[in-house]
Design a protein around this motif. Structure first.
Motif, PDB file in Angstrom:
ATOM      1  N   TRP A 151       0.920  -1.088  -0.001  1.00 12.75           N
ATOM      2  CA  TRP A 151      -0.040   0.101  -0.020  1.00 12.75           C
ATOM      3  C   TRP A 151       0.979   1.236  -0.007  1.00 12.75           C
ATOM      4  CZ3 TRP A 151      -4.796  -0.955  -1.160  1.00 12.75           C
ATOM      5  CH2 TRP A 151      -5.258  -2.479  -1.033  1.00 12.75           C
ATOM      6  N   CYS A 152       1.991   1.198   0.620  1.00 16.63           N
ATOM      7  CA  CYS A 152       2.683   2.374   0.621  1.00 16.63           C
ATOM      8  C   CYS A 152       3.930   2.501  -0.023  1.00 16.63           C
ATOM      9  CB  CYS A 152       3.077   2.884   2.319  1.00 16.63           C
ATOM     10  SG  CYS A 152       1.573   3.492   3.112  1.00 16.63           S
ATOM     11  N   CYS A 196       4.679   1.345   5.711  1.00 13.20           N
ATOM     12  CA  CYS A 196       3.971   2.710   6.016  1.00 13.20           C
ATOM     13  C   CYS A 196       4.416   3.190   6.950  1.00 13.20           C
ATOM     14  CB  CYS A 196       2.366   2.397   5.954  1.00 13.20           C
ATOM     15  SG  CYS A 196       1.603   1.371   4.746  1.00 13.20           S
ATOM     16  N   HIS A 197       4.411   4.544   7.108  1.00 19.74           N
ATOM     17  CA  HIS A 197       4.900   5.257   8.323  1.00 19.74           C
ATOM     18  C   HIS A 197       3.798   4.969   9.418  1.00 19.74           C
ATOM     19  CE1 HIS A 197       7.530   8.488   6.481  1.00 19.74           C
ATOM     20  NE2 HIS A 197       6.865   8.273   5.533  1.00 19.74           N
ATOM     21  N   GLY A 239       1.322   4.764  12.201  1.00 16.21           N
ATOM     22  CA  GLY A 239       0.087   5.317  12.183  1.00 16.21           C
ATOM     23  C   GLY A 239      -0.771   5.218  10.982  1.00 16.21           C
ATOM     24  N   ASP A 240       0.166   4.852   9.940  1.00 14.90           N
ATOM     25  CA  ASP A 240      -0.571   4.909   8.484  1.00 14.90           C
ATOM     26  C   ASP A 240      -0.714   3.622   7.813  1.00 14.90           C
ATOM     27  OD1 ASP A 240       1.111   8.227   7.490  1.00 14.90           O
ATOM     28  OD2 ASP A 240      -0.599   7.788   8.568  1.00 14.90           O
ATOM     29  N   CYS A 241      -0.672   2.592   8.708  1.00 17.53           N
ATOM     30  CA  CYS A 241      -0.745   1.213   7.986  1.00 17.53           C
ATOM     31  C   CYS A 241      -1.967   0.682   7.588  1.00 17.53           C
ATOM     32  CB  CYS A 241      -0.077   0.015   9.211  1.00 17.53           C
ATOM     33  SG  CYS A 241      -0.173  -1.505   8.658  1.00 17.53           S
ATOM     34  N   HIS A 242      -2.130   0.457   6.564  1.00 23.23           N
ATOM     35  CA  HIS A 242      -3.369  -0.062   5.798  1.00 23.23           C
ATOM     36  C   HIS A 242      -4.246  -0.874   6.761  1.00 23.23           C
ATOM     37  CE1 HIS A 242      -6.180  -0.291   2.481  1.00 23.23           C
ATOM     38  NE2 HIS A 242      -6.137  -1.809   2.591  1.00 23.23           N
ATOM     39  N   GLN A 302      -3.791  -1.302   9.978  1.00 29.13           N
ATOM     40  CA  GLN A 302      -3.783  -0.617  11.481  1.00 29.13           C
ATOM     41  C   GLN A 302      -2.429  -0.506  12.116  1.00 29.13           C
ATOM     42  OE1 GLN A 302      -6.491   1.241  12.064  1.00 29.13           O
ATOM     43  NE2 GLN A 302      -7.352   0.072  10.129  1.00 29.13           N
ATOM     44  N   ASN A 336       2.894  -2.169  10.745  1.00 27.90           N
ATOM     45  CA  ASN A 336       4.187  -1.781  10.499  1.00 27.90           C
ATOM     46  C   ASN A 336       4.819  -1.712  11.888  1.00 27.90           C
ATOM     47  OD1 ASN A 336       2.223   0.340  11.434  1.00 27.90           O
ATOM     48  ND2 ASN A 336       3.304   1.766   9.874  1.00 27.90           N
ATOM     49  N   TRP A 359      10.572   3.825   6.613  1.00 32.57           N
ATOM     50  CA  TRP A 359       8.993   3.994   6.198  1.00 32.57           C
ATOM     51  C   TRP A 359       9.285   5.002   4.902  1.00 32.57           C
ATOM     52  CZ3 TRP A 359       7.794   0.388   9.029  1.00 32.57           C
ATOM     53  CH2 TRP A 359       7.881   0.462  10.504  1.00 32.57           C
ATOM     54  N   SER A 387       6.145   6.283   2.373  1.00 33.02           N
ATOM     55  CA  SER A 387       4.811   6.381   1.908  1.00 33.02           C
ATOM     56  C   SER A 387       4.536   6.420   0.331  1.00 33.02           C
ATOM     57  CB  SER A 387       4.034   7.803   2.553  1.00 33.02           C
ATOM     58  OG  SER A 387       4.395   8.777   1.545  1.00 33.02           O
TER      59      SER A 387
END
Lengths: 50, 141, 324
Positions: free
Chosen positions: B14-15, B66-67, B69-72, B74, B77, B105, B107
């Motif tokens: 995703w990222c 992903c950074h 807090g941004d994990c697809h 939740q 990461n 990380w 994005s």
């Protein structure tokens, strides 16, 4: 000179080898005992938590 | 013959994989020594993957997700981060230089950062030289 | 009328071993009478005075079942592994050392040179001013004496010869050995070659009766003596590292019954390439922190990850020795 090799020594814990050298009269001239094992606990235990 | 680093990069779908893709579609140039492996989440990356990569001949391994807090998914990461930090301790104990394993990380919009990461990591590995693991694995006596 | 069934010929041999596996075989106690009713031991250094040259003179496949314990550390271990492979119909890697490398496998953190230096020079109880080292050949006035060559790497049995079955454990549980022996004697169908036998397929946690919840959250790792173990709760949930999740069941979780956390001697459950890596993955998943600094703080209590997660399996793990 006759040579008798006992390998392995048995009925005890551990590895060992005995080399016996006899003279012409069949008497023991010299005997060597060898330990053919080493695992290295003295080294690999260092740094391991108890 | 000049040493050509072989780098394996595990990228989350995703990222970081999307970020890498962006670098490509934007025609950003980056070193070609990297083989990207896409996983759905960086939380899927387990130590076995990284270790196998080294054993099979990778000179450097990159893990991207992903950074925080941004994990697809939740928290995947965070798992990746925790595994990575423990794996790092292990890898150092086994004599692999710590610089050969890196977590970053990236994005989906960070195409430039991805290209820069690849370039700088490839250079780091080129300076370190080939990973000695293949020779070490061969030997009996 | 059929004559009596010929007795099975058994051999037990130790390579770089401690003797524990041989003791686990002796631990059949009075069942030994049943064993020797069905089988003859034809080679077993701890118990019988049969020499290497007697084994060399045996025809190929003469021995029906050999339990080979101990890791392969030197050229004598390697020679015996290959010799016993030739002379045995079924060769079993018995115990953690031959299965995975075992405790002697921890020597793969060092080199031959480092080990020799420590053992023969530096060690506190050694006085060796002439720096005498074991040599593989040494000339005395009567002739040449030989010692095995000490290899740089420790190997498991399967890394030297083809192994038919693995019986895991340090040492294996004697009851499981008896089950295997009975199966062979009664001619029961054996599992496919290469299987782990005398053990279960799932992880220790499946058998262990300590109370577990869904809620494993670790904020700190403790050594066993740092906590007041309540005797009932899962060790991991008390913050004590237990290798149970990554270890095959079958030993009757005997260490945990003794209130000690599992150390992983039974090796991985089926189809796991590298048990230590799986355990690292599992441990990391249950750490209850998100910030890198906090995670590092928790990990500080795992001072020796390689030694803990690969205590019995270093030579057979993915990175089987420390790079020099």
């Amino acid at each position: 000179m006759k040579r008798i090799t006992i390998d392995p020594i048995t009925r005890l814990e551990g590895h060992g080898k005995i080399e016996i050298f006899l003279n012409e009269d069949g008497e023991v001239n010299n005997v060597y005992f060898q330990v053919p094992e080493l695992r290295g606990f003295e080294k690999f235990c260092e740094g391991r938590p108890v | 013959m000049e040493f050509k680093p072989r780098i394996v990069a595990f990228l989350c779908n995703w990222c970081s994989y999307t970020g890498a893709d962006l670098a490509g579609t934007s025609r950003m140039e980056y070193k070609a020594n990297v083989r990207a492996i896409r996983v759905m989440c960086s939380g899927r990356i387990e130590p076995t993957f990284v270790l196998r990569a080294f054993v099979k001949g990778a000179d450097g391994v990159l893990v991207c997700g992903c950074h925080p807090g941004d994990c697809h998914y939740q928290e995947g990461n965070y798992r990746c981060l925790r595994r990575f930090l423990l794996l790092q301790k292990y890898v150092v104990q086994m004599g692999i230089e710590t610089e050969r394993l890196k977590l970053e990380w990236i994005s989906a919009s960070e195409g430039r950062q991805f290209a820069e990461l690849i370039n700088s990591f490839t250079e780091t590995i080129a300076n370190l030289g080939p990973c000695k693991i293949k020779e070490t694995m061969k030997v009996l006596t | 009328m059929e004559g009596p069934k010929p007795k099975l010929k058994l051999a037990v041999y130790w390579a770089a071993a401690c003797g524990g596996c041989c003791v686990s075989v002796l631990d059949v106690h009075e069942k030994l009478f049943d064993v020797i009713a069905a089988a003859d031991f034809v080679f077993w250094p701890i118990a019988l005075d049969i020499k290497y040259k007697d084994v060399e003179e045996m025809p190929d496949n003469h021995i029906d079942l050999t339990l080979f314990n101990g890791a392969v550390r030197n050229s004598e271990n390697e020679h015996m592994a290959k010799l016993l492979r030739k002379k045995s119909r079924i060769l079993v890697a018995y115990g953690s050392c031959s299965h995975l490398g075992g405790i002697p496998g921890l020597a793969n953190f060092s080199t031959k040179e480092d080990i020799f230096h420590r053992v023969y020079k530096e060690c506190e109880s050694v006085i060796n001013p002439e720096n005498i080292r074991p040599l593989s050949e040494y000339e005395v006035q009567e002739g040449i004496l030989e010692l095995p060559v000490f290899y740089n790497d420790v190997r498991s049995l399967a890394q030297i010869v083809e192994v038919d079955y693995y019986i895991p454990g340090c040492p294996p549980q004697t009851e499981r050995l008896i089950e295997v022996f009975v199966a062979i004697v009664t001619g029961a169908e054996l599992p496919p070659k290469g299987s782990v036998i005398g053990a279960e397929t799932k992880a220790q946690c499946d058998e262990c009766i300590r109370k577990k919840t869904e809620n494993k959250r670790i904020k700190k790792f403790y050594r066993p003596w740092e906590i007041s173990d309540d005797g009932e709760t899962c060790f991991m949930e008390q913050g004590v590292l237990c290798m149970g999740p990554a270890t095959r069941a079958g030993c009757g979780y005997r260490c945990i019954k003794g209130n000690a956390p599992c150390r992983g001697c039974y090796g991985p459950s089926s189809d796991v390439t590298d048990p230590g890596a799986k355990m690292m993955s599992a441990i990391a998943s249950i750490i209850d922190e998100k910030e890198p600094e906090e995670i590092k703080r928790v990990l500080e209590d795992i001072v020796d990850p390689a030694g803990v997660f690969y205590r019995f399996s270093l030579p057979s793990s993915l990175i089987r020795r420390k790079l020099s």
